[in-house]
Design a protein around this motif. Sequence first.
Motif, PDB file in Angstrom:
ATOM      1  N   UNK A 149      44.189  36.416  21.373  1.00 59.50           N
ATOM      2  CA  UNK A 149      44.373  37.560  20.482  1.00 59.50           C
ATOM      3  C   UNK A 149      44.057  38.865  21.202  1.00 59.50           C
ATOM      4  N   UNK A 150      45.002  39.800  21.154  1.00 54.41           N
ATOM      5  CA  UNK A 150      44.823  41.100  21.782  1.00 54.41           C
ATOM      6  C   UNK A 150      45.130  41.125  23.266  1.00 54.41           C
ATOM      7  N   UNK A 151      45.505  39.982  23.835  1.00 53.60           N
ATOM      8  CA  UNK A 151      45.759  39.893  25.276  1.00 53.60           C
ATOM      9  C   UNK A 151      47.252  39.882  25.569  1.00 53.60           C
ATOM     10  N   UNK A 152      47.604  40.240  26.797  1.00 52.97           N
ATOM     11  CA  UNK A 152      48.983  40.149  27.251  1.00 52.97           C
ATOM     12  C   UNK A 152      49.386  38.679  27.356  1.00 52.97           C
ATOM     13  N   UNK A 153      50.684  38.411  27.241  1.00 53.49           N
ATOM     14  CA  UNK A 153      51.144  37.023  27.379  1.00 53.49           C
ATOM     15  C   UNK A 153      51.112  36.571  28.838  1.00 53.49           C
ATOM     16  N   UNK A 154      51.052  37.520  29.780  1.00 52.47           N
ATOM     17  CA  UNK A 154      50.984  37.174  31.210  1.00 52.47           C
ATOM     18  C   UNK A 154      49.525  37.002  31.621  1.00 52.47           C
ATOM     19  N   UNK A 155      49.165  35.786  32.025  1.00 49.83           N
ATOM     20  CA  UNK A 155      47.777  35.478  32.341  1.00 49.83           C
ATOM     21  C   UNK A 155      47.666  34.690  33.642  1.00 49.83           C
ATOM     22  N   UNK A 156      46.494  34.825  34.293  1.00 56.59           N
ATOM     23  CA  UNK A 156      46.209  34.095  35.533  1.00 56.59           C
ATOM     24  C   UNK A 156      45.141  33.037  35.267  1.00 56.59           C
ATOM     25  N   UNK A 157      45.423  31.815  35.691  1.00 58.65           N
ATOM     26  CA  UNK A 157      44.495  30.704  35.502  1.00 58.65           C
ATOM     27  C   UNK A 157      43.989  30.213  36.860  1.00 58.65           C
ATOM     28  N   UNK A 158      42.688  29.982  36.948  1.00 54.23           N
ATOM     29  CA  UNK A 158      42.083  29.499  38.183  1.00 54.23           C
ATOM     30  C   UNK A 158      42.424  28.022  38.392  1.00 54.23           C
ATOM     31  N   UNK A 159      42.744  27.673  39.621  1.00 53.27           N
ATOM     32  CA  UNK A 159      42.928  26.272  40.011  1.00 53.27           C
ATOM     33  C   UNK A 159      42.084  26.031  41.261  1.00 53.27           C
ATOM     34  N   UNK A 160      41.745  24.775  41.497  1.00 46.95           N
ATOM     35  CA  UNK A 160      40.893  24.475  42.643  1.00 46.95           C
ATOM     36  C   UNK A 160      41.124  23.079  43.177  1.00 46.95           C
ATOM     37  N   UNK A 161      40.192  22.614  43.978  1.00 43.80           N
ATOM     38  CA  UNK A 161      40.360  21.295  44.608  1.00 43.80           C
ATOM     39  C   UNK A 161      40.328  20.168  43.586  1.00 43.80           C
ATOM     40  N   UNK A 162      39.701  20.425  42.444  1.00 44.88           N
ATOM     41  CA  UNK A 162      39.634  19.389  41.413  1.00 44.88           C
ATOM     42  C   UNK A 162      40.779  19.429  40.429  1.00 44.88           C
ATOM     43  N   UNK A 163      41.684  20.411  40.571  1.00 47.44           N
ATOM     44  CA  UNK A 163      42.833  20.518  39.664  1.00 47.44           C
ATOM     45  C   UNK A 163      43.897  19.497  40.036  1.00 47.44           C
ATOM     46  N   UNK A 164      44.383  18.776  39.046  1.00 53.10           N
ATOM     47  CA  UNK A 164      45.447  17.786  39.244  1.00 53.10           C
ATOM     48  C   UNK A 164      46.782  18.440  38.893  1.00 53.10           C
ATOM     49  N   UNK A 165      47.682  18.505  39.854  1.00 51.32           N
ATOM     50  CA  UNK A 165      49.025  19.031  39.611  1.00 51.32           C
ATOM     51  C   UNK A 165      49.977  17.857  39.393  1.00 51.32           C
ATOM     52  N   UNK A 166      50.632  17.853  38.248  1.00 53.92           N
ATOM     53  CA  UNK A 166      51.550  16.764  37.913  1.00 53.92           C
ATOM     54  C   UNK A 166      52.947  17.323  37.688  1.00 53.92           C
ATOM     55  N   UNK A 167      53.927  16.701  38.283  1.00 54.50           N
ATOM     56  CA  UNK A 167      55.319  17.093  38.070  1.00 54.50           C
ATOM     57  C   UNK A 167      56.027  15.924  37.385  1.00 54.50           C
TER      58      UNK A 167
END
Length: 246
Positions: free
Chosen positions: A66-84
């Motif tokens: 609420x009140x924020x822009x729709x464009x946002x940055x999310x932190x990722x790291x070594x523990x983040x699982x990327x799934x395609x």
Amino acid sequence: MISKRTLRIVLAALSLALLGVGAAQGDSVRAHYIFRGHLLATPPANATSISVTVEGGNRIALKKMLGASVNQNFTVGTGTEFLKWSNRVPTVVHSNDLTAGDWVVVHVRAPWEATLSQIESRPAGIVADRAVKPNPPNKPLYLFRGRLAASAGTSTVTVNVRGGNHRALRLLIGQSLQQSFAYGPETIFLLWQGKVPTVISPAQLTVGDRITVRIRAPQGSTLSQVESTPAVHIGEHEPPSTAITG
């Protein structure tokens, strides 16, 4: 096609991954925030963040927006699982295997009381890339445009309809132009200022303002069936040329 047993294994693995990230980040981590949208840029190898145009999510995630822009940055790291995902089968990939414009779902564990910036500063547990936004072909878009007739209720908005797409307007033949549309926990409300949308709550909609209601409902639905289906997007002052596929 992926088997039920394989799907159960995948879901169990995803749950463990999220729990693992939550445990690593402290005992106070309890809430599961889900953000959905299009990837703004192709991330590099060993990326530390990803940029997303948020177009949906679960209720607690949208409340933080609420009140924020729709464009946002999310932190990722070594523990983040990327799934395609491809043909209903997920494959573990690297951050640079994601592509700008892909439809992604970002899962983050953070405290209930966390702010949006605090949520985004925690490495995501899972980033799932489905390439194309899932839009079942048996659920076409019903688009209504008009003016907000009354303050938003707890689960509906009432609109004096003045336009829409052909599918929506066909349902209004012989009907009153004032109609009420349902919304739910995952409906996203956007206030447009020029070409920039900001997430708002239903209570922030202004009576008399231009409103656009987007609903996905089965082909052949009646007007009452469409209106009882929670809207995907409800936009205030949305530019006429805006192309939102939700």
